[in-house]
Scaffold this active site. Structure first.
Site, mmCIF file in Angstrom:
data_model
loop_
_atom_site.group_PDB
_atom_site.id
_atom_site.type_symbol
_atom_site.label_atom_id
_atom_site.label_comp_id
_atom_site.label_asym_id
_atom_site.label_seq_id
_atom_site.Cartn_x
_atom_site.Cartn_y
_atom_site.Cartn_z
ATOM 1 N N PRO A 33 1.074 -1.729 0.017
ATOM 2 C CA PRO A 33 -0.163 0.057 0.118
ATOM 3 C C PRO A 33 1.268 1.087 0.184
ATOM 4 C CG PRO A 33 -0.108 -1.276 2.013
ATOM 5 C CD PRO A 33 0.320 -2.114 1.456
ATOM 6 N N GLU A 91 18.375 0.935 25.471
ATOM 7 C CA GLU A 91 18.351 1.811 24.420
ATOM 8 C C GLU A 91 19.498 1.772 24.185
ATOM 9 O OE1 GLU A 91 16.242 1.968 22.341
ATOM 10 O OE2 GLU A 91 14.229 1.633 23.795
ATOM 11 N N ASP A 104 10.642 -6.168 21.216
ATOM 12 C CA ASP A 104 11.994 -6.267 21.008
ATOM 13 C C ASP A 104 11.960 -8.413 20.622
ATOM 14 O OD1 ASP A 104 12.951 -4.380 20.360
ATOM 15 O OD2 ASP A 104 13.259 -4.365 23.088
HETATM 16 P P1 ADP Z 1 -1.352 2.834 -3.673
HETATM 17 O O1 ADP Z 1 -2.795 3.057 -4.272
HETATM 18 O O2 ADP Z 1 -0.123 1.921 -4.150
HETATM 19 O O3 ADP Z 1 -1.653 2.753 -2.156
HETATM 20 P P2 ADP Z 1 -1.521 5.775 -3.957
HETATM 21 O O4 ADP Z 1 -1.369 5.493 -5.484
HETATM 22 O O5 ADP Z 1 -2.963 5.740 -3.367
HETATM 23 O O6 ADP Z 1 -1.252 4.279 -3.209
HETATM 24 O O7 ADP Z 1 -0.415 6.459 -3.419
HETATM 25 C C1 ADP Z 1 -0.420 7.249 -2.437
HETATM 26 C C2 ADP Z 1 0.167 8.567 -2.436
HETATM 27 O O8 ADP Z 1 0.999 9.097 -1.742
HETATM 28 C C3 ADP Z 1 0.266 9.564 -3.684
HETATM 29 O O9 ADP Z 1 -1.520 10.266 -3.260
HETATM 30 C C4 ADP Z 1 1.280 10.421 -3.822
HETATM 31 O O10 ADP Z 1 0.672 10.797 -2.741
HETATM 32 C C5 ADP Z 1 1.769 9.322 -2.561
HETATM 33 N N1 ADP Z 1 2.956 8.713 -3.990
HETATM 34 C C6 ADP Z 1 2.666 7.014 -3.960
HETATM 35 N N2 ADP Z 1 3.975 7.316 -4.122
HETATM 36 C C7 ADP Z 1 4.391 7.755 -4.972
HETATM 37 C C8 ADP Z 1 5.053 8.035 -6.190
HETATM 38 N N3 ADP Z 1 5.494 7.322 -6.879
HETATM 39 N N4 ADP Z 1 5.209 9.244 -6.102
HETATM 40 C C9 ADP Z 1 4.845 10.268 -6.022
HETATM 41 N N5 ADP Z 1 3.708 10.258 -5.396
HETATM 42 C C10 ADP Z 1 3.361 8.908 -4.200
HETATM 43 ZN ZN ZN Z 2 14.164 -2.638 22.243
#
Ligand code: ADP
Ligand code: ZN
Length: 621
Positions: free
Chosen positions: A203, A424, A499
């Site tokens: 994601p 830590e 951990d």
């Molecule tokens: P996915 O569909 O893979 O879950 P999204 O396309 O919804 O992810 O990405 C969420 C947000 O993350 C986008 O709206 C953008 O702002 C940012 N983002 C993710 N990948 C990129 C990328 N390669 N370049 C620029 N922005 C990105």
């Molecule tokens: Zn720890």
């Protein structure tokens, strides 16, 4: 919701309220005294009645009038039976005053009619109002179940240069754009462009963004729907939604249909647990049927997204369906820098900020995480009334994105502060002195999220694969915290549970998945196994009880080895661990440069230590 809508919400109540008020106001008798015959007679004897209206009906006589009491008008009314001669007697009684006699039949028939009808009109209008609202309200599409939920965006502004990194992925998509612009060209060449493209990746890696950019570049309409939108309570709804969506899309060819989270409907059929198979299977079947129904090169491209390609039904992945898979992976350092640059375009960054260094410090961050980091930093900068985003804002934003906001108010008491500091410091020592271990960037004992304190560590260089030594080093640095607690206090804390959990998982995977133990290169466990994601509920375990025992033994062996290694390192670097722990108690957070200063025999700020400070350090240790 805007103001207009608010007024509409209250409108029914306003109507009812104002009509009730109107009824009271229009009826002046509402406030007059009601008298019986005897009271009326005694009243007429005692006061000078000013005006009286007598309405003689066939059975009753209505008397309405007013008199002056201390210069105030008092109204009264009375209804008396119309027996023989009664009206004459009454009128003679009223002789002194000004009397007007109204015929019962001549009573204002219009007023009466309106009085009877108005409530009906008001309630009718009220009912109509409620009904129309129910029907047009956004959520209550009671009669539109089978309509597709796909949202159509036709003028997408996102272009390829808004998608940073992902060069290979963009290359793959480039020909789709070409195709959407002129489907004919490909048909002439006898080429068949894939109808379905499956974007696979964790994601937030920009899958949606990439699909939108394709639509933007090709200037094609973009229908987007999420797999879960197909799933409803009623069987058959999903399938008819699919039908409807494809019908709509075909009317605006060439176009892109984007199905997010296709695993919600596209899981393997006939597997998993829980109800609702039939619905999901019907929906999936319908998708397959519709995809087959699209002619080659007709201009409809379906892009679907998932982070679980392994659970998808094989029928979806057959040629002619989603036959092109593009893996969108987490960005590497260069990719992260590019993404940061894209999102920094509209932000005011201080001059000293080096996005390259920031990219180096954020391995494992997705595009969405990076966007979030810059956004959080901007918010923090506003909160502190700063003109530009500075490094501390970005630091804090990275920590927030990883671990949640700092819990400044939940401070440790002195005793546990010391314990967390040593814990830590224990992690840090392993990172500093073990080969293959990842580098310590920052150590803090400020609680954050569910952690009491934490180490920010990054790999020395980003690697695609990890070796056995790397994994052992990871487990060893997880052990460092607990070992330090044991050595410096004769007690241990619950703070190490995270951990222990992570270390055990790595060790178990090493044995059962990666074949890195004496049990040999045999897979004892599936990499992914969740019954809720389309796997069979009672998938047979492919290890016998005996082997399970062996696995546990191997896991223990790995953990023990790492534990002993950690103990050895910490015991042989007791001077350094105390330096770091004391610096942590004093400063709460120290960075890698500050640690370097400490180890070089200086203060955290790089000053040469004079004798007094040194003594103080020793007493604290
Ligand atoms: P996915 O569909 O893979 O879950 P999204 O396309 O919804 O992810 O990405 C969420 C947000 O993350 C986008 O709206 C953008 O702002 C940012 N983002 C993710 N990948 C990129 C990328 N390669 N370049 C620029 N922005 C990105
Ligand atoms: Zn720890």
């Amino acid at each position: 919701m805007n103001n207009r809508n608010k007024i509409f919400n209250y409108l029914p109540f306003l109507i009812v309220l104002s009509s009730l008020m109107a009824l009271f106001l229009l009826n002046p008798n509402g406030t007059s005294k009601v008298l019986n015959y005897n009271e009326l007679r005694s009243l007429l004897k005692t006061v000078e009645v000013e005006e009286v209206t007598v309405t003689v009906g066939s059975n009753v006589i209505d008397v309405k009038g007013s008199y002056k009491d201390n210069n105030r008008n008092v109204y009264f009314k009375s209804t008396i039976p119309n027996t023989e001669g009664q009206s004459d007697a009454l009128i003679s009684m009223l002789e002194k005053s000004k009397v007007s006699i109204v015929d019962a039949q001549a009573r204002n028939i219009w007023m009466e009619m309106i009085g009877n009808i108005v409530p009906f009109i008001i309630f009718g209008a009220f009912a109509v109002f409620i009904l129309t609202r129910l029907n047009s309200g956004g959520q209550n599409k009671a009669f539109e179940f089978s309509k597709s939920r796909a949202r159509l965006e036709s003028d997408i502004k996102i272009r390829f240069n808004d998608v940073a990194g992902c060069e290979e992925e963009k290359e793959e998509m480039a020909e789709i754009i070409e195709y959407l612009r002129s489907p004919r060209k490909f048909a002439k060449m006898g080429a068949r462009i894939p109808k379905g493209i499956l974007l696979v990746g964790p994601p937030g890696t920009g899958k949606t963004l990439l699909a939108k950019a394709v639509a933007g570049e090709a200037n094609a309409p973009f229908y987007s729907i999420s797999g879960s939108d197909f799933v409803e309570m009623f069987v058959g709804v999903g399938a008819s939604r699919v039908r409807d969506m494809f019908k709509r899309a075909k009317q605006t060819m060439p176009c892109i249909i984007f199905i997010d989270e296709i695993d919600a409907v596209g899981r393997q059929r006939g597997a998993g647990m829980g109800g609702g198979h039939d619905e999901r299977e019907q929906t999936l079947n319908q998708i397959l049927v519709e995809m087959d129904g699209i002619n080659d090169n007709s201009g409809v491209v379906i892009i679907a997204c998932t982070n679980r390609p392994d659970v998808l039904d094989p029928a979806l992945l057959r040629p002619g369906r989603f036959d092109r898979q593009i893996t969108v992976s987490l960005p590497d350092r260069k990719g992260r820098e590019a993404i940061l640059k894209v999102h920094a375009r509209n932000k005011k960054l201080a001059d000293e900020i080096d996005l390259g260094a920031l990219a180096k410090r954020t391995p494992g961050f997705s595009g969405a995480d990076l966007e979030n980091v810059l956004n959080e930093a901007a918010i923090l900068a506003v909160r502190e009334h700063s003109e530009v985003i500075k490094m501390p804002h970005l630091d804090e934003a990275i920590d927030r994105t990883m671990m949640g906001p700092a819990k400044k108010s939940r401070t440790h008491d002195e005793a546990s502060k010391k314990m967390v500091a040593y814990h830590e410091a224990g992690h840090a020592i392993i990172g500093l002195f073990l080969d293959n271990a990842i580098m310590v960037q920052k150590v803090t004992i400020i609680p954050r999220g569910s952690a009491g304190g934490y180490n920010l560590m990054t790999p020395k260089e980003e690697k695609f694969m990890r070796t056995r030594k790397d994994l052992m080093a990871s487990i060893t640095s997880y052990m460092g915290g607990r070992v330090a607690e044991e050595i410096y206090f004769d007690d241990i804390t619950t703070g190490a549970y995270g951990d222990i959990e992570s270390a055990t998982k790595i060790a178990r995977d090493m044995v059962t998945i990666y074949g890195m133990s004496d049990l040999g290169p045999i897979q004892y466990d599936q990499a992914n196994h969740s019954v809720f994601l389309g796997r069979d509920y009672n998938s047979p375990s492919n290890v016998s009880g005996n082997v399970a025992y062996e696995i546990d033994k191997e896991v223990r062996k790995i953990i023990d080895e790492c534990y002993n290694k950690a103990k050895e390192l910490i015991l042989s670097h007791s001077k350094e661990i105390e330096l770091i722990a004391n610096a942590l108690i004093e400063n709460e957070t120290i960075t890698s440069e500050q640690i370097e200063n400490l180890l070089a025999g200086k203060t955290v700020d790089g000053d040469v230590i004079d004798v007094e400070v040194k003594e103080k350090d020793e007493t604290l240790g």
